[in-house]
Each structure stands twice: as structure tokens, then as C-alpha cells.
Design an enzyme around this catalytic site. Structure first.
Site, mmCIF file in Angstrom:
data_model
loop_
_atom_site.group_PDB
_atom_site.id
_atom_site.type_symbol
_atom_site.label_atom_id
_atom_site.label_comp_id
_atom_site.label_asym_id
_atom_site.label_seq_id
_atom_site.Cartn_x
_atom_site.Cartn_y
_atom_site.Cartn_z
ATOM 1 N N HIS A 1 -0.565 0.248 -10.073
ATOM 2 C CA HIS A 1 -1.255 -0.687 -9.174
ATOM 3 C C HIS A 1 -1.783 -1.897 -9.953
ATOM 4 O O HIS A 1 -2.979 -2.192 -9.935
ATOM 5 C CB HIS A 1 -2.407 0.012 -8.436
ATOM 6 C CG HIS A 1 -2.809 -0.699 -7.174
ATOM 7 N ND1 HIS A 1 -3.368 -0.059 -6.096
ATOM 8 C CD2 HIS A 1 -2.734 -2.008 -6.813
ATOM 9 C CE1 HIS A 1 -3.619 -0.919 -5.127
ATOM 10 N NE2 HIS A 1 -3.230 -2.119 -5.541
ATOM 11 N N ARG B 1 0.848 -1.182 0.000
ATOM 12 C CA ARG B 1 0.000 0.000 0.000
ATOM 13 C C ARG B 1 0.893 1.245 0.000
ATOM 14 O O ARG B 1 1.976 1.232 0.583
ATOM 15 C CB ARG B 1 -0.924 0.025 1.231
ATOM 16 C CG ARG B 1 -2.050 -0.996 1.182
ATOM 17 C CD ARG B 1 -3.079 -0.672 0.115
ATOM 18 N NE ARG B 1 -4.220 -1.590 0.110
ATOM 19 C CZ ARG B 1 -4.309 -2.661 -0.649
ATOM 20 N NH1 ARG B 1 -3.309 -2.985 -1.467
ATOM 21 N NH2 ARG B 1 -5.391 -3.428 -0.621
#
Length: 309
Positions: free
Chosen positions: A272, A224
């Protein structure tokens, strides 16, 4: 009992298609302001509107549509007593291991650097490293991290892992707890962050920890964006202590155009996409928990609220 999906901005077409194929008689619907509050017992969620679940008094389970659950747990108004589950996806795990191997080999052989040289028409061989010379540290050795560590070990890397609590592995040397963190960092020429995002792990890749890595270490973050203190990473890259970083996750996504990470010569950016949950296999797990809930059986892949994963 229907399944109600709570999400913002996620394309649900592949999910609804798989549900229809696997369980054609099951009602799967998306949340709206008109959703009846009394008949929502089983919910699926990905970046749901914060605070919405408190409006459903009969809710019993919130199933994350991915391996991460921080998007659920950040809701300060989660109703008490509701089970939270996550996806443990074999395809996602394999995809992540392959992606990290690609990044590690890019670091060893300088492929990204050669692409820059190609655009400059610059013929300049770069010294390279061999697999057996490089130590990889995997930060976070749950199901996903342990598999990644084992695959890198099979290729020939010298691999260590770090976890908050003690774990055992026949092939991987596992460091545990705050007392072992500096020792783990000191033997990580490539640091791979696969930590779950919790209050304890947020901002964990900061100047103090990254400075403990060996000179010229390389950082890979596929967990993250909130794990990395960006200004500290940039400072250590500019000072020469770190040789580079590959970042697949960011505090704000998409990454804003004015963010200095975009143009830093030592940083590789991907949007991502290291691994994605496969609806085909994920729906099987969700349906199993749906059936278990219907028959008052224990759920699988449940999340500990105390640990945050």
C-alpha cells in the site's frame, strides 16, 4: 476553534510539524477520552474509532487526511449534517501515475520475471510487448484516474476509461455506466482499478467482470482491497485467462502471512505504497477549509454522501 485529529495507529509527527510551521498559533490536538465534547467543531480523521463522532454535538466538518473517504463513511453513526471533505493532492496524483506507469512497463518488459530468473540463474529471454500495442483501461476516472489516464496516453498507450456516469475527455475514450462496462473490459489489456470504494463498487473485480477482459490481460489494483474478490482473481490466474496482477491494496493490511496471494507466481505485491498524501500540501487544503468554516463560506473538496466520494 481547535482542530482535533481522530486516528488509530497513524504517525502524526509530520502533520503536527507542518501545522506548527504554517499556523503556529492554531491549537491542533489529538482525540482522547478527555477531549471536551462541546468545543470540537472541526475534525481530521484517518481510521477513526467508529461511532466516536456522535459524541460531539457541535461538530461541523470531518476532513479526511487522504484522498479516500471510505474509512469515514463506513461509520454507521456519522452525525447528520456534518460536512465531509477529502484531499486532492497534486503530489499524490503524480506519484500514483508514475507508479502505475512502472507497473505497466514491468508487464510489457517482464522485469519482475527476470528477477526471478536471476535468482534461479536462468538465462531465458522473454517475448515483450510495445507500448503502442497495449490497451489500458482505467476504471474510475475522477480527478486521480483522469490524470493517470492522460499520462499513460501521453506515453503512447491506447487508453480508455470507465465511470459510473458520463464524462468527457478530448484524449481519452470514456465508457459510462453498466451498459458500457463489458465493452470497456473487452479493450483493456491492462486493467487499472482506481475506483472509489462504495457499496456499488465493492467486489466489482470478480469472476464475471474479470472474465470479460481479453485473454492474457493484466490487472493492477491501487484503489482498495475490497474491490477484488481474491478467490475469483486466483482462479482466473490459475486457468491462464489472466497473465498476472499487481496488487498494492488488500482487504486486510498488512496482508496476513497465510494469505495465498503472497506466494502466487503471477502476482506482484506492494505494501500500500503507490502514493502517499503529502502533509505539506494537504495541510494547506485543511487550513483553507478551516478558515472557510470559521467565516461561514462554502468548503472545498466536499464529499457527496449519495455517491460515496
Amino acid at each position: 476553534m481547535p482542530i482535533t485529529i481522530f486516528t488509530q495507529g497513524k504517525d502524526l509527527t509530520p502533520w503536527l510539524k507542518v501545522f506548527k510551521e504554517k499556523r503556529p498559533d492554531l491549537e491542533v490536538r489529538t482525540y482522547s477520552d478527555n477531549t471536551p465534547t462541546q468545543d470540537v467543531e472541526f475534525a481530521m480523521a484517518w481510521n477513526h474509532p467508529l461511532g466516536v463522532f456522535k459524541n460531539f454535538p457541535n461538530l461541523k466538518c470531518i476532513a479526511s487526511m487522504g484522498a479516500g473517504v471510505d474509512h469515514v463513511l463506513r461509520d454507521p453513526e456519522l452525525p447528520a449534517g456534518v460536512a465531509i471533505t477529502k484531499i486532492i493532492d497534486t503530489n499524490l496524483t503524480k506519484d500514483m501515475a508514475e507508479f502505475i506507469l512502472v507497473l505497466a512497463m514491468d508487464y510489457l518488459r517482464g522485469i519482475s520475471a527476470y528477477k526471478v530468473q536471476q535468482l534461479q540463474q536462468n538465462w531465458q529471454p522473454i517475448p515483450y510487448k510495445r507500448i503502442e500495442e497495449v490497451r489500458v483501461g482505467v476504471m474510475g476516472v475522477g480527478v486521480l484516474g483522469m490524470y493517470v489516464a492522460q499520462q499513460l496516453h501521453k506515453v503512447g498507450f491506447r487508453v480508455s476509461g470507465w465511470a459510473r456516469t458520463a464524462k468527457r475527455s478530448e484524449s481519452i475514450n470514456i465508457y459510462a455506466g453498466a451498459e458500457d462496462l463489458n465493452a470497456f473490459l473487452s479493450v483493456s489489456d491492462i486493467l487499472v482499478c482506481l475506483l472509489p470504494l462504495t457499496p456499488d463498487t465493492a467486489n466489482m473485480l470478480n469472476k464475471a467482470t474479470l472474465s470479460k477482459l481479453p485473454k492474457d490481460a493484466f490487472v493492477i489494483n491501487v484503489a482498495r482491497g475490497e474491490h477484488v474478490v481474491e478467490k475469483d482473481l486466483l482462479q482466473l490466474l490459475d486457468s491462464g485467462h489472466l497473465s498476472g496482477a499487481s496488487l498494492d491494496v488488500f482487504r486486510q493490511e498488512p496482508l496476513p502471512e497465510n494469505n495465498s496471494l503472497w506466494t502466487h507466481p503471477k502476482i506482484n505485491i506492494t505494501p500500500h505504497m503507490a502514493s502517499k498524501t503529502d502533509p505539506t500540501s494537504a495541510v494547506d487544503q485543511i487550513l483553507e477549509n478551516y478558515d472557510r468554516l470559521m467565516h461561514n463560506k462554502p468548503l472545498i473538496n466536499t464529499v457527496s454522501l449519495q455517491k460515496g466520494y
